[in-house]
Design a protein around this motif. Structure first.
Motif, PDB file in Angstrom:
ATOM      1  N   VAL A   1       0.910  -0.831  -0.002  1.00 63.64           N
ATOM      2  CA  VAL A   1       0.246  -0.392  -0.102  1.00 63.64           C
ATOM      3  C   VAL A   1       0.935   1.163  -0.208  1.00 63.64           C
ATOM      4  N   PRO A   2       1.120   1.812  -0.861  1.00 65.74           N
ATOM      5  CA  PRO A   2       2.330   2.943  -1.381  1.00 65.74           C
ATOM      6  C   PRO A   2       1.528   3.846  -0.524  1.00 65.74           C
ATOM      7  N   ASP A   3       0.301   4.246   0.231  1.00 64.56           N
ATOM      8  CA  ASP A   3      -0.103   5.096   0.273  1.00 64.56           C
ATOM      9  C   ASP A   3       0.101   5.272   1.629  1.00 64.56           C
TER      10      ASP A   3
ATOM     11  N   SER B   1      -5.873  -7.242  -2.238  1.00 66.72           N
ATOM     12  CA  SER B   1      -5.287  -5.919  -2.511  1.00 66.72           C
ATOM     13  C   SER B   1      -5.516  -4.261  -2.734  1.00 66.72           C
ATOM     14  N   ASP B   2      -6.762  -4.531  -2.189  1.00 67.05           N
ATOM     15  CA  ASP B   2      -7.101  -3.100  -2.573  1.00 67.05           C
ATOM     16  C   ASP B   2      -7.566  -2.638  -0.867  1.00 67.05           C
TER      17      ASP B   2
ATOM     18  N   SER C   1     -15.692 -16.132  -4.134  1.00 70.29           N
ATOM     19  CA  SER C   1     -15.001 -16.955  -5.350  1.00 70.29           C
ATOM     20  C   SER C   1     -14.068 -15.815  -6.912  1.00 70.29           C
ATOM     21  N   ASP C   2     -14.268 -14.613  -6.952  1.00 69.99           N
ATOM     22  CA  ASP C   2     -13.713 -14.166  -7.657  1.00 69.99           C
ATOM     23  C   ASP C   2     -13.354 -12.889  -7.277  1.00 69.99           C
ATOM     24  N   ALA C   3     -12.816 -11.690  -7.758  1.00 68.33           N
ATOM     25  CA  ALA C   3     -12.774  -9.957  -7.269  1.00 68.33           C
ATOM     26  C   ALA C   3     -13.916  -9.765  -7.365  1.00 68.33           C
ATOM     27  N   ALA C   4     -14.999  -9.899  -8.108  1.00 70.61           N
ATOM     28  CA  ALA C   4     -16.393  -9.030  -7.966  1.00 70.61           C
ATOM     29  C   ALA C   4     -17.000  -9.345  -7.044  1.00 70.61           C
ATOM     30  N   ALA C   5     -16.795 -10.897  -6.813  1.00 68.10           N
ATOM     31  CA  ALA C   5     -17.330 -11.170  -5.398  1.00 68.10           C
ATOM     32  C   ALA C   5     -16.705 -10.911  -3.560  1.00 68.10           C
TER      33      ALA C   5
END
Length: 640
Positions: free
Chosen positions: A286-288, A312-313, A338-342
């Motif tokens: 996290v660069p911030d 990661s977000d 199950s995925d990034a959206a989930a």
């Protein structure tokens, strides 16, 4: 060499003195034996030997001095010649480079002259292009001049001691890195690399700021100076373009412009965490630094890293940690996505079901199916439905329910009801699907046979049109599927596979069987209007034939009937082609009877045997219309 000669002289002098002393001792001894003459001879001899020694020492000193002077002259000569040759070669190298740069300047001048000639020719043909061509020519010259100036600057730097000092520092840093790698290992080297990377970002920003200022300066001159030709203005603009490209190309600098503001925070962050390696790992993810500080407000650094390994977000990680402070529990939920959206929708799931409930059901269900289920339900109702299955430990039924709603969303879809279509509940649909699954009409339970008969009759295809009931075949059942609609909860309850329980037998799984389209609604289920309907269905008014003083109304579908209430709510808000009144068929007496409290007009239950719902159905075989919060619905009894 001079030192060796001095040493040899001293040794010789010492040896001579030793021999002299020996001889003198001998002569003195002889003198004692032979008397005075001999003593005189001895003294004369000693004097002569001392004289010889002094002369030898003097001679050796002369030789030594001469040899030393000769060697000094030779060394000075060699040193002078070395400096001369070094100076000559250095000057030759500088001359060659300077000559090359001069040639380059001449080439640029020739290039500029050629452009002038070309421009002059064009101007002769058409003066309209005069300013444009001059500006463009100056633009090219400005970019080229910037490039040449860069090369000259590099060469001038090479000729200065500072450049080589910097090179030496780089070499020392590399040597230190190698030593650290050998002694301390890769972890320490990684720490140094991360710090140097951070410093490099600072230097990068400094360079970009300097380049930007230079570009702005050249643009300022090009615009504000009134004494410039169009060609000169083009040169200044070209130089500005070169400076800007040089400053920004490949740097990704726009993402790093906040680095100065972060320097103080970085130091505070290290002090707060107390471990440079952890801070470096955090900054790498996290660069911030402000976001890192927010994360550390929610969990310890080591736990934050565990979360960031999966999420990661950083903003999403902050939201999730804000909702679930126990990192171990949070990671259980994160691992179910199950995925990034989930993963991005996980906070909504936590809000809808709360973490306690989610942790209970996490080992049993697929979160992808849970997301789709939530999309098809009002949030509080969805939580109640899941809680009921979980409290009962009915995991197989819950998984069947979720798979049913998932297939509805992904396969059958949802559609508006036609003017003559019927919205069915689970009991009615189960009888229809049993026949589609291969169960003969005669093998249906009596109540299921009545359902099939009444369903066909309300669809305008009575089975007893000839006076005798003609059981529908498989084709006839398939023919009515397009005229049926099932609310979202019914699509979950009926499942993907059809199940039939014969009278007195065990339930049998008939495999995957066709299902109707789901019922589309014309409202957001989380809207105030939809939620109000659910609340009203939980507290219905008294039926017209029941005095309020003697009976307390119970919820539609009874107290635990949240699934029944969502079915009725969907039917009330059904999309209907042409805007007519939707028709809802139910075999649930607790639903049919309690909806009578909103009936526009209804016949009271007939007298006789049976439940109130059964007697009410006999009194109103074609059902009754209700009005609830401005929505109208025709409620039809089936199988009662």
């Amino acid at each position: 060499m001079l030192g060796s000669l001095d040493e040899t002289t001293n040794d010789a002098e010492t040896m001579v003195n030793d021999h002299t002393d020996t001889l003198i001792s001998a002569v003195q001894q002889a003198g004692n034996d032979f008397g005075g003459p001999i003593s005189e001879i001895m003294q004369n001899t000693a004097q002569e030997m001392h004289n010889a020694t002094d002369e030898g020492a003097h001679s050796m000193g002369v030789v030594t001095d001469e040899v030393g002077r000769e060697l000094d002259w030779v060394i000075e000569d060699l040193d002078s010649r070395w400096d001369e040759r070094l100076s000559e070669h250095t000057q030759e190298l500088r001359d060659e480079v300077d000559n090359t740069l001069v040639d380059e300047d001449r080439a640029v001048q020739r290039f500029s002259d050629d452009i002038d000639v070309s421009v002059d020719r064009i101007v002769e043909e058409s003066s309209f292009f005069d300013s444009v061509w001059n500006f463009c020519a100056g633009l090219v010259e400005g970019i080229w001049d910037g490039f040449v100036g860069l090369l000259k600057g590099i060469w001038e730097a090479v000729k200065t001691p500072l450049f080589w000092i910097v090179v030496a520092v780089v070499v020392v840093v590399i040597a230190i890195a190698v030593i650290v790698l050998v002694i301390k290992g890769a972890a320490a080297l990684l720490a140094i690399a991360a710090v140097l990377t951070f410093v490099g970002k600072v230097l990068l920003v400094i360079g970009v700021i300097a380049g930007t200022i230079a570009a702005i300066y050249f643009l300022y001159l090009a615009i504000t100076r009134p004494d410039l030709t169009w060609r000169q203005r083009g040169q200044l603009v070209g130089r500005a373009i070169f400076e800007a490209v040089l400053a920004y190309a490949g740097t990704g600098i726009l993402a790093r412009l906040k680095v100065f503001a972060q320097l103080g925070r970085f130091r505070a962050l290290v002090a707060r965490v107390g471990n440079l390696m952890l801070v470096i790992r955090l900054v790498d993810k996290v660069p911030d630094l402000e976001k890192i500080a927010r994360l550390l407000d929610l969990a310890e650094a080591a736990h934050v890293l565990r979360v960031l390994d999966k999420v990661s977000d950083a903003e999403l990680a902050i939201v999730l940690l804000g909702k679930v402070r126990n990192v171990d529990e949070l990671l259980v939920l994160v691992d179910k996505r199950s995925d990034a959206a989930a993963l991005a929708r996980l906070p909504l799931l936590i809000d809808a079901f709360d973490q306690r409930l989610l942790l209970r059901i996490a080992p049993e269900v697929d979160f992808h199916e849970l997301f789709l289920f939530l999309d098809q339900q009002e949030t509080a109702a969805a939580r109640q439905i899941i809680t009921q299955y979980a409290d009962a430990g009915s995991w197989d039924r819950l998984r069947r329910f979720l798979r049913g709603t998932t297939q509805a969303a992904e396969t059958e879809g949802y559609a508006a009801a036609g003017a003559g279509d019927i919205i069915v509940d689970n009991q009615t649909l189960s009888a229809v699907r049993a026949m589609l699954g291969g169960v003969d009409y005669s093998a249906l339970q009596p109540i299921e046979q009545r359902m099939i008969q009444q369903l066909f009759a309300h669809l305008g295809q009575p089975l007893d049109a000839t006076g005798t009931i003609v059981p529908p075949n498989h084709a006839a059942i398939e023919g009515i599927m397009g005229r049926l609609r099932a609310p979202a909860t019914v699509m979950g309850e009926t499942g993907v596979n059809a199940v039939h329980k014969p009278l007195g037998g065990a339930a049998a799984d008939l495999g995957a069987v066709e299902r109707p389209a789901g019922l589309a609604v014309d409202i957001d289920r989380n809207s105030a209007a939809y939620r109000q309907v659910l609340a009203d269905l939980e507290s219905p008014p008294n039926r017209p034939w029941t005095p309020s003083s003697t009976t307390t109304p119970t919820p539609v579908g009874k107290t635990e009937g949240i699934r029944d209430r969502t079915v009725v709510a969907d039917a009330l808000f059904a999309q209907v082609e042409g805007g007519g009144v939707a028709r809802f068929m139910t075999a649930d007496g607790a639903v049919f009877e309690r909806l009578a409290g909103w009936a526009v007009s209804v016949n009271p239950p007939v007298a006789g045997a049976g439940s109130v719902a059964t007697r009410l159905a006999r009194a109103n075989p074609n059902g009754f219309e209700i009005m609830l919060n401005g929505r109208r619905l025709l409620v039809i009894p089936v199988g009662l």
